[in-house]
Design a protein around this motif. Structure first.
Motif, PDB file in Angstrom:
ATOM      1  N   ILE A 176     -40.257  -9.601  65.100  1.00  0.00           N
ATOM      2  CA  ILE A 176     -40.577  -8.221  65.447  1.00  0.00           C
ATOM      3  C   ILE A 176     -39.319  -7.390  65.265  1.00  0.00           C
ATOM      4  N   ALA A 177     -39.465  -6.141  64.877  1.00  0.00           N
ATOM      5  CA  ALA A 177     -38.319  -5.240  64.747  1.00  0.00           C
ATOM      6  C   ALA A 177     -38.124  -4.492  66.052  1.00  0.00           C
ATOM      7  N   ASN A 178     -36.868  -4.362  66.482  1.00  0.00           N
ATOM      8  CA  ASN A 178     -36.579  -3.504  67.626  1.00  0.00           C
ATOM      9  C   ASN A 178     -35.325  -2.695  67.382  1.00  0.00           C
ATOM     10  N   VAL A 179     -35.279  -1.530  68.010  1.00  0.00           N
ATOM     11  CA  VAL A 179     -34.203  -0.558  67.807  1.00  0.00           C
ATOM     12  C   VAL A 179     -33.528  -0.274  69.139  1.00  0.00           C
ATOM     13  N   THR A 180     -32.203  -0.188  69.099  1.00  0.00           N
ATOM     14  CA  THR A 180     -31.422   0.297  70.234  1.00  0.00           C
ATOM     15  C   THR A 180     -30.737   1.587  69.813  1.00  0.00           C
ATOM     16  N   ALA A 181     -30.868   2.627  70.615  1.00  0.00           N
ATOM     17  CA  ALA A 181     -30.167   3.882  70.365  1.00  0.00           C
ATOM     18  C   ALA A 181     -29.002   3.990  71.335  1.00  0.00           C
ATOM     19  N   LEU A 182     -27.812   4.184  70.793  1.00  0.00           N
ATOM     20  CA  LEU A 182     -26.586   4.265  71.578  1.00  0.00           C
ATOM     21  C   LEU A 182     -26.011   5.665  71.474  1.00  0.00           C
ATOM     22  N   ARG A 183     -25.762   6.263  72.630  1.00  0.00           N
ATOM     23  CA  ARG A 183     -25.183   7.608  72.674  1.00  0.00           C
ATOM     24  C   ARG A 183     -24.005   7.601  73.634  1.00  0.00           C
ATOM     25  N   PRO A 184     -22.896   8.240  73.267  1.00  0.00           N
ATOM     26  CA  PRO A 184     -21.706   8.214  74.127  1.00  0.00           C
ATOM     27  C   PRO A 184     -22.023   8.712  75.536  1.00  0.00           C
ATOM     28  N   GLY A 185     -21.602   7.919  76.530  1.00  0.00           N
ATOM     29  CA  GLY A 185     -21.754   8.324  77.910  1.00  0.00           C
ATOM     30  C   GLY A 185     -23.124   8.157  78.510  1.00  0.00           C
ATOM     31  N   LEU A 186     -24.080   7.607  77.748  1.00  0.00           N
ATOM     32  CA  LEU A 186     -25.445   7.446  78.241  1.00  0.00           C
ATOM     33  C   LEU A 186     -25.861   5.985  78.164  1.00  0.00           C
ATOM     34  N   PRO A 187     -26.802   5.570  79.028  1.00  0.00           N
ATOM     35  CA  PRO A 187     -27.311   4.205  78.903  1.00  0.00           C
ATOM     36  C   PRO A 187     -28.096   4.059  77.606  1.00  0.00           C
ATOM     37  N   PRO A 188     -28.169   2.852  77.071  1.00  0.00           N
ATOM     38  CA  PRO A 188     -28.927   2.669  75.829  1.00  0.00           C
ATOM     39  C   PRO A 188     -30.419   2.818  76.071  1.00  0.00           C
ATOM     40  N   THR A 193     -40.445  -1.760  67.537  1.00  0.00           N
ATOM     41  CA  THR A 193     -41.047  -0.765  66.646  1.00  0.00           C
ATOM     42  C   THR A 193     -42.264  -1.292  65.904  1.00  0.00           C
ATOM     43  N   GLY A 194     -42.410  -2.626  65.817  1.00  0.00           N
ATOM     44  CA  GLY A 194     -43.547  -3.183  65.087  1.00  0.00           C
ATOM     45  C   GLY A 194     -43.155  -4.476  64.399  1.00  0.00           C
ATOM     46  N   PRO A 195     -43.962  -4.938  63.463  1.00  0.00           N
ATOM     47  CA  PRO A 195     -43.707  -6.229  62.826  1.00  0.00           C
ATOM     48  C   PRO A 195     -42.547  -6.172  61.850  1.00  0.00           C
ATOM     49  N   ALA A 196     -41.871  -7.300  61.724  1.00  0.00           N
ATOM     50  CA  ALA A 196     -40.861  -7.467  60.672  1.00  0.00           C
ATOM     51  C   ALA A 196     -41.155  -8.798  59.982  1.00  0.00           C
ATOM     52  N   ASN A 197     -40.400  -9.839  60.285  1.00  0.00           N
ATOM     53  CA  ASN A 197     -40.588 -11.108  59.570  1.00  0.00           C
ATOM     54  C   ASN A 197     -41.891 -11.817  59.912  1.00  0.00           C
ATOM     55  N   ALA A 198     -42.471 -11.545  61.069  1.00  0.00           N
ATOM     56  CA  ALA A 198     -43.657 -12.299  61.491  1.00  0.00           C
ATOM     57  C   ALA A 198     -44.769 -12.224  60.445  1.00  0.00           C
ATOM     58  N   LEU A 199     -45.125 -11.012  60.024  1.00  0.00           N
ATOM     59  CA  LEU A 199     -46.208 -10.865  59.047  1.00  0.00           C
ATOM     60  C   LEU A 199     -45.733 -11.195  57.631  1.00  0.00           C
ATOM     61  N   LEU A 200     -44.494 -10.833  57.303  1.00  0.00           N
ATOM     62  CA  LEU A 200     -43.965 -11.149  55.976  1.00  0.00           C
ATOM     63  C   LEU A 200     -43.941 -12.655  55.749  1.00  0.00           C
ATOM     64  N   ASP A 201     -43.461 -13.408  56.740  1.00  0.00           N
ATOM     65  CA  ASP A 201     -43.392 -14.861  56.595  1.00  0.00           C
ATOM     66  C   ASP A 201     -44.781 -15.480  56.569  1.00  0.00           C
ATOM     67  N   LEU A 202     -45.663 -14.970  57.404  1.00  0.00           N
ATOM     68  CA  LEU A 202     -47.037 -15.493  57.445  1.00  0.00           C
ATOM     69  C   LEU A 202     -47.708 -15.376  56.086  1.00  0.00           C
ATOM     70  N   TRP A 203     -47.615 -14.203  55.494  1.00  0.00           N
ATOM     71  CA  TRP A 203     -48.273 -13.953  54.204  1.00  0.00           C
ATOM     72  C   TRP A 203     -47.615 -14.762  53.084  1.00  0.00           C
ATOM     73  N   CYS A 204     -46.296 -14.856  53.135  1.00  0.00           N
ATOM     74  CA  CYS A 204     -45.576 -15.626  52.112  1.00  0.00           C
ATOM     75  C   CYS A 204     -45.943 -17.109  52.190  1.00  0.00           C
ATOM     76  N   LEU A 205     -45.972 -17.659  53.392  1.00  0.00           N
ATOM     77  CA  LEU A 205     -46.312 -19.073  53.546  1.00  0.00           C
ATOM     78  C   LEU A 205     -47.732 -19.347  53.077  1.00  0.00           C
ATOM     79  N   ARG A 206     -48.637 -18.460  53.404  1.00  0.00           N
ATOM     80  CA  ARG A 206     -50.042 -18.662  53.054  1.00  0.00           C
ATOM     81  C   ARG A 206     -50.238 -18.694  51.541  1.00  0.00           C
ATOM     82  N   HIS A 207     -49.494 -17.883  50.806  1.00  0.00           N
ATOM     83  CA  HIS A 207     -49.781 -17.715  49.373  1.00  0.00           C
ATOM     84  C   HIS A 207     -48.736 -18.323  48.437  1.00  0.00           C
ATOM     85  N   THR A 208     -47.587 -18.720  48.958  1.00  0.00           N
ATOM     86  CA  THR A 208     -46.592 -19.360  48.090  1.00  0.00           C
ATOM     87  C   THR A 208     -46.194 -20.745  48.594  1.00  0.00           C
TER      88      THR A 208
END
Length: 376
Positions: A176-188, A193-208
């Motif tokens: 899964i993809a996740n994002v951290t936003a860092l700003r000076p003087g503030l907590p992160p 954000t949604g899928p990353a390798n999970a679906l890419l790897d699933l589809w690649c394994l199934r067909h290659t």
């Protein structure tokens, strides 16, 4: 009071992609302002045994004799963890008695904070026995118990090591993809954000037959279907939801994808490659959308995780984010090791009683120290 300056911690991570275990041995060193920062002394990776990988993936869904199978899989996973720890100690020439604790997340097989639970397969007591080192595990459940999402867990680590005098984002491309936003003087702030390798790897394994699309080469032979991409994004209410939010294979899985491939699509000559190319753009588009909506002021993006090695995905992100992107290596943290380093830092945070569950990331009711401690 224990300061932990100069202390050693180990972090272990086997992520949503279930391709292997990454380990990092870290030393906490004091900075000029008195804060402690992790410095990596050794790294190790152990491939996931194929049979164990298949079992862990199968345990993401309901099946027969789940409790017994899950217990056996957890023990097998921890034996791989112990092998990783042994490699780290050998490479750093450090004795087990010199390590304060191991941070071991375990393997997530259910993540349903909206139903009040999250489940990671792990056997931390066994790991403490095998490694003869204290173990900190079970990081998510306290956050969920206090009303939080229980994930992502890395933003507080990103804040410790990547903060600078300008707004920036850190993007982790795991299953899964996740994002951290860092700003000076503030907590992160941080969220999935949604899928990353999970679906890419699933589809690649199934067909290659290959567990992942090396450098995105196979996907580059296809063409993104822009209309289909727009339908995928529009059809999923989770993608449109505001943070705090987290997800996993409970949501982005084979069923999610199969239901969204139009009837008759398989008649197209390059439909398999086109789906892969469209999945690449799905990750890039949802990341870019999240950054634009939640962190439009960030000036650059640092990328880590296994997906950072997918050249096609990195190019797609660069085109959509419209700001400089670079691997976390440029900031002193190897992209492949960032998650393992995060769990070494989370083990330190537990021992130092530093809250790693924070409202700005997970929506937890208040700051919480995360993890459970298993003595050596």
């Amino acid at each position: 009071m224990i300061t932990f300056d100069g202390s050693y911690f180990i972090g272990l991570m086997s992520g949503t992609s279930v391709d292997g275990i990454d380990g990092a041995l870290m030393q906490m060193r004091a900075a000029s302002d008195g804060s402690l920062h992790p410095h990596q002394l050794a790294r190790a990776s152990v491939d996931m045994p194929p049979d164990l990988r298949l079992e862990l993936l199968a345990l993401n869904e309901s099946g027969s004799d789940e409790l017994h199978r899950a217990a056996l899989a957890a023990n097998a996973l921890v034996r791989c963890y112990a092998d990783t720890v042994a490699q780290l100690l050998h490479r750093a020439r450090i004795a087990p008695t010199d390590i304060v604790a191991i941070g071991a997340h375990g393997q997530t097989v259910r993540h349903r904070p909206q139903e009040g639970y999250t489940l990671q397969l792990n056997a931390p007591a066994l790991l403490a026995e095998l490694a003869q080192i204290a173990v900190v595990a079970d990081f998510r459940t306290r956050d969920v118990a206090a009303g939080g999402q229980g994930a992502p867990l890395a933003p507080i680590f990103h804040h410790a090591v990547f903060s600078t005098n300008r707004p920036r984002a850190v993007l982790n491309l795991g299953g899964i993809a996740n994002v951290t936003a860092l700003r000076p003087g503030l907590p992160p702030i941080g969220f999935d954000t949604g899928p990353a390798n999970a679906l890419l790897d699933l589809w690649c394994l199934r067909h290659t037959g290959q567990p992942f699309d090396a450098d995105g080469a196979w996907g580059r032979t296809g063409t993104c279907d822009d209309a289909l991409l727009a339908e995928w994004i529009a059809s999923d209410a989770w993608l449109a939801a505001a943070p705090p939010k987290s997800t996993g294979r409970d949501h982005f899985n084979a069923e999610w994808l199969d239901q969204r491939i139009p009837h008759g699509y398989a008649a197209l000559a390059t439909w398999r490659e086109d789906i892969q190319a469209t999945l690449v753009q799905l990750t890039a588009a949802t990341v870019a959308q999240a950054v634009a909506q939640q962190a439009p002021d960030v000036e650059d993006v640092l990328v880590c995780g296994g997906g950072s090695r997918n050249g096609a995905l990195m190019r797609a992100l660069g085109a959509r984010l419209n700001r400089p992107i670079a691997l976390t290596d440029t900031a002193g943290v190897a992209a492949q090791d960032a998650e393992a380093m995060a769990f070494a830092w989370l083990a330190y945070a537990h021992c130092a009683r530093i809250p790693a569950g924070i409202p700005a990331v997970t929506g937890v009711r208040g700051p919480r120290v995360l993890g459970a401690y298993y003595p050596a």
